[in-house]
Design a protein around this motif. Structure first.
Motif, PDB file in Angstrom:
ATOM      1  N   ALA A 177       0.834  -1.203   0.000  1.00 54.01           N
ATOM      2  CA  ALA A 177       0.000   0.000   0.000  1.00 54.01           C
ATOM      3  C   ALA A 177       0.867   1.251   0.000  1.00 54.01           C
ATOM      4  O   ALA A 177       0.592   2.223  -0.724  1.00 54.01           O
ATOM      5  N   ASP A 178       1.937   1.240   0.794  1.00 59.75           N
ATOM      6  CA  ASP A 178       2.842   2.393   0.827  1.00 59.75           C
ATOM      7  C   ASP A 178       3.588   2.538  -0.502  1.00 59.75           C
ATOM      8  O   ASP A 178       3.802   3.663  -0.985  1.00 59.75           O
ATOM      9  N   ALA A 179       3.976   1.409  -1.107  1.00 56.43           N
ATOM     10  CA  ALA A 179       4.707   1.470  -2.379  1.00 56.43           C
ATOM     11  C   ALA A 179       3.852   2.071  -3.482  1.00 56.43           C
ATOM     12  O   ALA A 179       4.371   2.743  -4.393  1.00 56.43           O
ATOM     13  N   ARG A 180       2.536   1.848  -3.410  1.00 59.38           N
ATOM     14  CA  ARG A 180       1.639   2.418  -4.431  1.00 59.38           C
ATOM     15  C   ARG A 180       1.549   3.934  -4.335  1.00 59.38           C
ATOM     16  O   ARG A 180       1.144   4.596  -5.292  1.00 59.38           O
ATOM     17  N   ARG A 181       1.939   4.474  -3.194  1.00 60.00           N
ATOM     18  CA  ARG A 181       1.896   5.929  -3.010  1.00 60.00           C
ATOM     19  C   ARG A 181       3.130   6.604  -3.617  1.00 60.00           C
ATOM     20  O   ARG A 181       3.167   7.825  -3.755  1.00 60.00           O
ATOM     21  N   TYR A 182       4.137   5.815  -3.930  1.00 61.11           N
ATOM     22  CA  TYR A 182       5.383   6.354  -4.466  1.00 61.11           C
ATOM     23  C   TYR A 182       5.778   5.550  -5.709  1.00 61.11           C
ATOM     24  O   TYR A 182       5.558   4.348  -5.777  1.00 61.11           O
ATOM     25  N   ASP A 183       6.391   6.209  -6.673  1.00 58.64           N
ATOM     26  CA  ASP A 183       6.766   5.529  -7.921  1.00 58.64           C
ATOM     27  C   ASP A 183       8.117   4.840  -7.841  1.00 58.64           C
ATOM     28  O   ASP A 183       8.453   4.031  -8.702  1.00 58.64           O
ATOM     29  N   ASP A 184       8.896   5.135  -6.811  1.00 59.69           N
ATOM     30  CA  ASP A 184      10.284   4.669  -6.793  1.00 59.69           C
ATOM     31  C   ASP A 184      10.559   3.620  -5.717  1.00 59.69           C
ATOM     32  O   ASP A 184      11.699   3.451  -5.270  1.00 59.69           O
ATOM     33  N   LEU A 185       9.523   2.903  -5.281  1.00 58.87           N
ATOM     34  CA  LEU A 185       9.700   1.859  -4.272  1.00 58.87           C
ATOM     35  C   LEU A 185       9.215   0.522  -4.812  1.00 58.87           C
ATOM     36  O   LEU A 185       8.315   0.467  -5.650  1.00 58.87           O
ATOM     37  N   ARG A 186       9.793  -0.553  -4.328  1.00 61.07           N
ATOM     38  CA  ARG A 186       9.333  -1.890  -4.717  1.00 61.07           C
ATOM     39  C   ARG A 186       9.452  -2.852  -3.545  1.00 61.07           C
ATOM     40  O   ARG A 186      10.335  -2.712  -2.688  1.00 61.07           O
ATOM     41  N   VAL A 187       8.562  -3.827  -3.510  1.00 61.66           N
ATOM     42  CA  VAL A 187       8.547  -4.854  -2.474  1.00 61.66           C
ATOM     43  C   VAL A 187       9.166  -6.129  -3.044  1.00 61.66           C
ATOM     44  O   VAL A 187       8.817  -6.553  -4.154  1.00 61.66           O
ATOM     45  N   LEU A 188      10.106  -6.727  -2.317  1.00 64.96           N
ATOM     46  CA  LEU A 188      10.701  -7.973  -2.778  1.00 64.96           C
ATOM     47  C   LEU A 188       9.644  -9.078  -2.809  1.00 64.96           C
ATOM     48  O   LEU A 188       8.784  -9.151  -1.933  1.00 64.96           O
ATOM     49  N   VAL A 189       9.720  -9.903  -3.820  1.00 65.19           N
ATOM     50  CA  VAL A 189       8.671 -10.902  -4.059  1.00 65.19           C
ATOM     51  C   VAL A 189       8.596 -11.927  -2.943  1.00 65.19           C
ATOM     52  O   VAL A 189       7.518 -12.229  -2.416  1.00 65.19           O
ATOM     53  N   GLU A 190       9.726 -12.483  -2.552  1.00 64.04           N
ATOM     54  CA  GLU A 190       9.734 -13.561  -1.565  1.00 64.04           C
ATOM     55  C   GLU A 190       9.627 -13.002  -0.138  1.00 64.04           C
ATOM     56  O   GLU A 190      10.369 -12.081   0.221  1.00 64.04           O
ATOM     57  N   PRO A 191       8.737 -13.534   0.685  1.00 68.89           N
ATOM     58  CA  PRO A 191       8.678 -13.096   2.088  1.00 68.89           C
ATOM     59  C   PRO A 191       9.894 -13.580   2.859  1.00 68.89           C
ATOM     60  O   PRO A 191      10.460 -14.635   2.541  1.00 68.89           O
ATOM     61  N   PHE A 192      10.325 -12.822   3.862  1.00 69.50           N
ATOM     62  CA  PHE A 192      11.427 -13.286   4.695  1.00 69.50           C
ATOM     63  C   PHE A 192      10.912 -14.072   5.897  1.00 69.50           C
ATOM     64  O   PHE A 192      11.671 -14.753   6.582  1.00 69.50           O
ATOM     65  N   MET A 193       9.602 -13.996   6.163  1.00 77.05           N
ATOM     66  CA  MET A 193       9.010 -14.782   7.242  1.00 77.05           C
ATOM     67  C   MET A 193       7.512 -14.892   7.013  1.00 77.05           C
ATOM     68  O   MET A 193       6.928 -14.089   6.272  1.00 77.05           O
ATOM     69  N   VAL A 194       6.904 -15.886   7.622  1.00 78.36           N
ATOM     70  CA  VAL A 194       5.453 -16.005   7.665  1.00 78.36           C
ATOM     71  C   VAL A 194       5.032 -15.697   9.094  1.00 78.36           C
ATOM     72  O   VAL A 194       5.446 -16.376  10.042  1.00 78.36           O
ATOM     73  N   ILE A 195       4.242 -14.650   9.250  1.00 74.52           N
ATOM     74  CA  ILE A 195       3.811 -14.191  10.568  1.00 74.52           C
ATOM     75  C   ILE A 195       2.561 -14.968  10.966  1.00 74.52           C
ATOM     76  O   ILE A 195       1.550 -14.937  10.277  1.00 74.52           O
ATOM     77  N   ARG A 196       2.641 -15.671  12.094  1.00 77.72           N
ATOM     78  CA  ARG A 196       1.529 -16.499  12.573  1.00 77.72           C
ATOM     79  C   ARG A 196       0.722 -15.710  13.601  1.00 77.72           C
ATOM     80  O   ARG A 196       1.144 -15.529  14.736  1.00 77.72           O
ATOM     81  N   GLN A 197      -0.446 -15.244  13.181  1.00 80.15           N
ATOM     82  CA  GLN A 197      -1.298 -14.452  14.051  1.00 80.15           C
ATOM     83  C   GLN A 197      -2.156 -15.352  14.930  1.00 80.15           C
ATOM     84  O   GLN A 197      -2.793 -16.279  14.450  1.00 80.15           O
ATOM     85  N   ALA A 198      -2.172 -15.065  16.230  1.00 79.95           N
ATOM     86  CA  ALA A 198      -2.914 -15.881  17.182  1.00 79.95           C
ATOM     87  C   ALA A 198      -3.586 -14.987  18.215  1.00 79.95           C
ATOM     88  O   ALA A 198      -3.337 -13.779  18.272  1.00 79.95           O
ATOM     89  N   ALA A 199      -4.440 -15.585  19.016  1.00 79.45           N
ATOM     90  CA  ALA A 199      -4.975 -14.909  20.191  1.00 79.45           C
ATOM     91  C   ALA A 199      -4.120 -15.289  21.385  1.00 79.45           C
ATOM     92  O   ALA A 199      -3.460 -16.338  21.386  1.00 79.45           O
ATOM     93  N   GLY A 200      -4.095 -14.441  22.405  1.00 79.22           N
ATOM     94  CA  GLY A 200      -3.269 -14.735  23.563  1.00 79.22           C
ATOM     95  C   GLY A 200      -3.884 -14.225  24.849  1.00 79.22           C
ATOM     96  O   GLY A 200      -4.628 -13.241  24.858  1.00 79.22           O
ATOM     97  N   ILE A 201      -3.558 -14.902  25.934  1.00 82.46           N
ATOM     98  CA  ILE A 201      -4.008 -14.525  27.268  1.00 82.46           C
ATOM     99  C   ILE A 201      -2.829 -14.701  28.218  1.00 82.46           C
ATOM    100  O   ILE A 201      -1.975 -15.568  28.003  1.00 82.46           O
TER     101      ILE A 201
END
Length: 251
Positions: A177-201
């Motif tokens: 979303a941020d890269a779409r606001r600027y013409d000179d930025l790019r996101v690398l294709v491969e993720p460096f991690m998979v973020i595991r979202q969970a609930a916690g107590i």
């Protein structure tokens, strides 16, 4: 099925289920039409949990994941929604993840960095959201690059641009979303991690409460409720984490 009163007391000792909501990750929550009440997947899950516990809900709104973690750890909130991380797990009992999100790198379009492996270099400075899941992960993984911590995850690209850094790290959707606001930025294709979202107590609330929360989240996955929430909120580029077989009930 009527819940054991001790479970309800463990979740909502004040009589209200106080839920930490992190606005720093727009995939999970964001400000909607009503500025006083955020909307999103985590808000809907929290609302359903309160309904099943038969208690009112109170949203404790934060602008960063680290603040949400702290609120649950110190008892200012009863439940929160975070990325699983071993540092956080010292004080918080996590459910199995319900959502998988990619963590990626962003660079200037003219940068010579084209792969994740090229990031960990002494001349690279990497902007991250302070206390975020990818901050914790990269603090352990990066051996040569310097980490520069922005106040919140949404401020990462602003920090990257203002300080003229070499790399920014964050949730793929936020970076794209941020890269779409600027013409000179790019996101690398491969993720460096998979973020595991969970609930916690907080662990001090006891194993019965953490098991109940885990069963609740797993039921939402197996019933298709998480899929429905992803569709309802129009979230792209995420996936539902695999369900885990359990015995028992959360009704």
């Amino acid at each position: 099925m009527r819940l054991d009163p001790s479970i309800i007391a463990a979740f909502a000792p004040s009589g209200t289920l106080r839920v930490a909501i992190n606005l720093g990750n727009p995939i999970l929550a964001r400000i909607g039409d009503d500025p006083a009440r955020p909307s999103g997947i985590s808000v809907d899950i929290a609302t359903e949990l309160a309904r099943r516990l038969s208690v009112p809900i109170g949203l404790v709104v934060m602008d960063a994941a680290a603040k949400s973690v702290e609120a649950v750890e110190n008892g200012h909130a009863d439940v929160g929604f975070f990325a699983v991380d071993p540092v956080r797990a010292a004080e918080i009992a996590f459910t199995e993840p319900y959502l998988l999100i990619e963590g990626c790198y962003l660079v200037d379009r003219a940068s010579t960095v084209t792969t994740n492996e090229q990031v960990d270099s002494p001349h690279n400075r990497v902007a991250v959201g302070a206390g975020s899941a990818y901050d914790l992960f990269l603090t352990r993984e990066l051996k040569h690059a310097q980490i520069v911590r922005a106040r919140t995850s949404p401020a990462v690209v602003e920090t990257f641009l203002t300080q003229r850094l070499e790399v920014a790290a964050g949730v793929r959707q936020q970076l794209e979303a941020d890269a779409r606001r600027y013409d000179d930025l790019r996101v690398l294709v491969e993720p460096f991690m998979v973020i595991r979202q969970a609930a916690g107590i907080a662990r001090v609330r006891g194993p019965a409460a953490s098991r109940h929360l885990d069963l609740f989240i797993d039921e939402l996955k197996t019933s298709g409720r998480i899929d429905a929430l992803i569709a309802r909120h129009g979230i792209a580029g995420v996936s539902v984490a695999p369900a885990k077989a359990h015995g028992g009930s959360t009704c």
